[in-house]
Write a protein that holds these residues in place. Structure first.
Motif, PDB file in Angstrom:
ATOM      1  N   GLY A   1      18.781  45.945 103.757  1.00 37.02           N
ATOM      2  CA  GLY A   1      20.124  46.166 103.558  1.00 37.02           C
ATOM      3  C   GLY A   1      20.886  45.585 104.742  1.00 37.02           C
ATOM      4  O   GLY A   1      20.351  44.724 105.461  1.00 37.02           O
ATOM      5  N   ARG A   2      22.162  45.933 104.941  1.00 39.66           N
ATOM      6  CA  ARG A   2      22.926  45.578 105.865  1.00 39.66           C
ATOM      7  C   ARG A   2      23.294  46.526 106.961  1.00 39.66           C
ATOM      8  O   ARG A   2      23.388  46.291 108.142  1.00 39.66           O
ATOM      9  CB  ARG A   2      24.377  45.071 105.392  1.00 39.66           C
ATOM     10  CG  ARG A   2      24.305  43.949 104.607  1.00 39.66           C
ATOM     11  CD  ARG A   2      25.865  43.474 104.002  1.00 39.66           C
ATOM     12  NE  ARG A   2      25.998  44.592 102.936  1.00 39.66           N
ATOM     13  CZ  ARG A   2      27.300  44.556 102.573  1.00 39.66           C
ATOM     14  NH1 ARG A   2      28.167  43.768 103.154  1.00 39.66           N
ATOM     15  NH2 ARG A   2      27.581  45.315 101.971  1.00 39.66           N
ATOM     16  N   GLN A   3      23.019  47.671 106.738  1.00 30.44           N
ATOM     17  CA  GLN A   3      23.078  48.915 107.393  1.00 30.44           C
ATOM     18  C   GLN A   3      21.821  49.519 108.147  1.00 30.44           C
ATOM     19  O   GLN A   3      21.088  50.106 107.301  1.00 30.44           O
ATOM     20  CB  GLN A   3      23.945  50.058 106.810  1.00 30.44           C
ATOM     21  CG  GLN A   3      25.187  49.788 106.146  1.00 30.44           C
ATOM     22  CD  GLN A   3      26.229  49.119 107.192  1.00 30.44           C
ATOM     23  OE1 GLN A   3      26.349  49.722 108.273  1.00 30.44           O
ATOM     24  NE2 GLN A   3      26.953  48.209 107.026  1.00 30.44           N
ATOM     25  N   GLU A   4      21.471  49.379 109.324  1.00 31.35           N
ATOM     26  CA  GLU A   4      20.322  49.342 109.730  1.00 31.35           C
ATOM     27  C   GLU A   4      19.908  50.984 109.717  1.00 31.35           C
ATOM     28  O   GLU A   4      18.641  51.400 109.428  1.00 31.35           O
ATOM     29  CB  GLU A   4      20.196  49.125 111.423  1.00 31.35           C
ATOM     30  CG  GLU A   4      18.959  49.439 111.905  1.00 31.35           C
ATOM     31  CD  GLU A   4      18.789  48.624 113.434  1.00 31.35           C
ATOM     32  OE1 GLU A   4      17.719  48.569 113.872  1.00 31.35           O
ATOM     33  OE2 GLU A   4      19.841  48.352 113.993  1.00 31.35           O
TER      34      GLU A   4
ATOM     35  N   SER B   1      24.999  37.816 101.154  1.00 26.87           N
ATOM     36  CA  SER B   1      26.221  37.140 100.522  1.00 26.87           C
ATOM     37  C   SER B   1      26.405  35.774 101.515  1.00 26.87           C
ATOM     38  O   SER B   1      26.870  34.733 101.047  1.00 26.87           O
ATOM     39  CB  SER B   1      27.594  37.859 100.711  1.00 26.87           C
ATOM     40  OG  SER B   1      27.715  38.191 102.155  1.00 26.87           O
ATOM     41  N   ASP B   2      25.633  35.589 102.614  1.00 28.12           N
ATOM     42  CA  ASP B   2      25.459  34.349 103.169  1.00 28.12           C
ATOM     43  C   ASP B   2      24.071  33.671 102.966  1.00 28.12           C
ATOM     44  O   ASP B   2      23.171  34.383 103.245  1.00 28.12           O
ATOM     45  CB  ASP B   2      25.348  34.819 104.566  1.00 28.12           C
ATOM     46  CG  ASP B   2      25.448  33.631 105.540  1.00 28.12           C
ATOM     47  OD1 ASP B   2      24.281  33.255 106.171  1.00 28.12           O
ATOM     48  OD2 ASP B   2      26.620  32.754 105.691  1.00 28.12           O
ATOM     49  N   ASP B   3      24.193  32.417 102.512  1.00 26.38           N
ATOM     50  CA  ASP B   3      22.776  31.767 102.177  1.00 26.38           C
ATOM     51  C   ASP B   3      21.870  31.621 103.388  1.00 26.38           C
ATOM     52  O   ASP B   3      20.639  31.878 103.061  1.00 26.38           O
ATOM     53  CB  ASP B   3      23.180  30.486 101.599  1.00 26.38           C
ATOM     54  CG  ASP B   3      23.889  30.454 100.219  1.00 26.38           C
ATOM     55  OD1 ASP B   3      23.836  31.457  99.496  1.00 26.38           O
ATOM     56  OD2 ASP B   3      24.283  29.241  99.874  1.00 26.38           O
ATOM     57  N   GLN B   4      22.330  31.372 104.532  1.00 29.14           N
ATOM     58  CA  GLN B   4      21.590  31.221 105.628  1.00 29.14           C
ATOM     59  C   GLN B   4      20.901  32.567 106.072  1.00 29.14           C
ATOM     60  O   GLN B   4      19.694  32.566 106.379  1.00 29.14           O
ATOM     61  CB  GLN B   4      21.981  30.642 106.815  1.00 29.14           C
ATOM     62  CG  GLN B   4      21.381  30.282 108.059  1.00 29.14           C
ATOM     63  CD  GLN B   4      22.044  29.504 109.147  1.00 29.14           C
ATOM     64  OE1 GLN B   4      23.140  29.798 109.280  1.00 29.14           O
ATOM     65  NE2 GLN B   4      21.334  28.892 110.069  1.00 29.14           N
TER      66      GLN B   4
ATOM     67  N   VAL C   1      16.146  36.505 105.471  1.00 28.87           N
ATOM     68  CA  VAL C   1      15.513  37.698 105.068  1.00 28.87           C
ATOM     69  C   VAL C   1      14.462  37.396 104.206  1.00 28.87           C
ATOM     70  O   VAL C   1      13.600  38.084 104.157  1.00 28.87           O
ATOM     71  CB  VAL C   1      16.859  38.515 103.975  1.00 28.87           C
ATOM     72  CG1 VAL C   1      16.099  39.400 103.154  1.00 28.87           C
ATOM     73  CG2 VAL C   1      17.753  39.164 104.949  1.00 28.87           C
ATOM     74  N   ALA C   2      14.483  36.619 103.219  1.00 27.87           N
ATOM     75  CA  ALA C   2      13.389  36.082 102.770  1.00 27.87           C
ATOM     76  C   ALA C   2      12.156  35.524 103.660  1.00 27.87           C
ATOM     77  O   ALA C   2      11.053  36.149 103.176  1.00 27.87           O
ATOM     78  CB  ALA C   2      13.747  34.950 101.794  1.00 27.87           C
ATOM     79  N   GLU C   3      12.613  34.938 104.572  1.00 30.92           N
ATOM     80  CA  GLU C   3      11.361  34.528 105.439  1.00 30.92           C
ATOM     81  C   GLU C   3      10.659  35.679 106.073  1.00 30.92           C
ATOM     82  O   GLU C   3       9.263  35.789 106.175  1.00 30.92           O
ATOM     83  CB  GLU C   3      12.031  33.508 106.440  1.00 30.92           C
ATOM     84  CG  GLU C   3      12.103  32.186 105.770  1.00 30.92           C
ATOM     85  CD  GLU C   3      11.129  31.490 105.009  1.00 30.92           C
ATOM     86  OE1 GLU C   3       9.870  31.676 105.472  1.00 30.92           O
ATOM     87  OE2 GLU C   3      11.396  30.853 103.793  1.00 30.92           O
TER      88      GLU C   3
ATOM     89  N   LEU D   1      18.139  35.604  96.155  1.00 28.72           N
ATOM     90  CA  LEU D   1      17.541  35.074  97.197  1.00 28.72           C
ATOM     91  C   LEU D   1      17.242  33.406  96.873  1.00 28.72           C
ATOM     92  O   LEU D   1      17.434  33.166  95.697  1.00 28.72           O
ATOM     93  CB  LEU D   1      16.141  36.046  97.343  1.00 28.72           C
ATOM     94  CG  LEU D   1      16.402  37.213  98.023  1.00 28.72           C
ATOM     95  CD1 LEU D   1      14.880  37.845  97.768  1.00 28.72           C
ATOM     96  CD2 LEU D   1      17.005  37.193  99.315  1.00 28.72           C
ATOM     97  N   PRO D   2      17.046  33.035  97.877  1.00 27.72           N
ATOM     98  CA  PRO D   2      16.783  31.325  97.569  1.00 27.72           C
ATOM     99  C   PRO D   2      15.532  31.362  96.766  1.00 27.72           C
ATOM    100  O   PRO D   2      14.716  31.873  96.843  1.00 27.72           O
ATOM    101  CB  PRO D   2      16.545  30.684  99.225  1.00 27.72           C
ATOM    102  CG  PRO D   2      16.940  31.920 100.078  1.00 27.72           C
ATOM    103  CD  PRO D   2      16.843  32.843  99.403  1.00 27.72           C
TER     104      PRO D   2
END
Length: 106
Positions: free
Chosen positions: A38-41, A66-69, A74-76, A95-96
């Motif tokens: 998520g975005r909220q820790e 929403s940002d590819d990088q 996140v995936a890594e 995800l990529p």
């Protein structure tokens, strides 16, 4: 219910609240180790702590998909935490693209 998830690893995007949170908790209850994303820790930590308090295993990976990088990061991170991901449940965005072998651990 037995989803045969013992020992499996799952990434659930958008799992710091709502439907994603519910999915993460069900997968953990069924035996999967879950990456809470998520975005909220604060909210992601809460979900992971609730999963752990129920006997499950969960880690938090933060990022804005929403940002590819950021999504690639996140995936890594998710892949490195458990040595691979067997299941992915995406609530928002994508995800990529990866080869199946990169997501699954042997």
């Amino acid at each position: 219910m037995d989803l045969q998830l013992n020992g499996k690893r799952a990434l659930v995007t958008g799992s710091s609240s709502g439907i994603g949170e519910a999915i993460a908790k069900v997968l953990a209850k069924e035996g999967a180790a879950v990456v809470v994303q998520g975005r909220q820790e604060k909210e992601a930590d809460r979900v992971a702590q609730e999963i752990a308090a129920s006997g499950g295993k969960a880690v938090v990976v933060l990022g804005d998909l929403s940002d590819d990088q950021a999504a690639a990061q996140v995936a890594e991170k998710a892949l490195s935490v458990f040595g691979g991901i067997r299941h992915s449940c995406q609530q928002r965005w994508s995800l990529p693209t990866r080869r199946l072998e990169q997501w699954q651990a042997s």
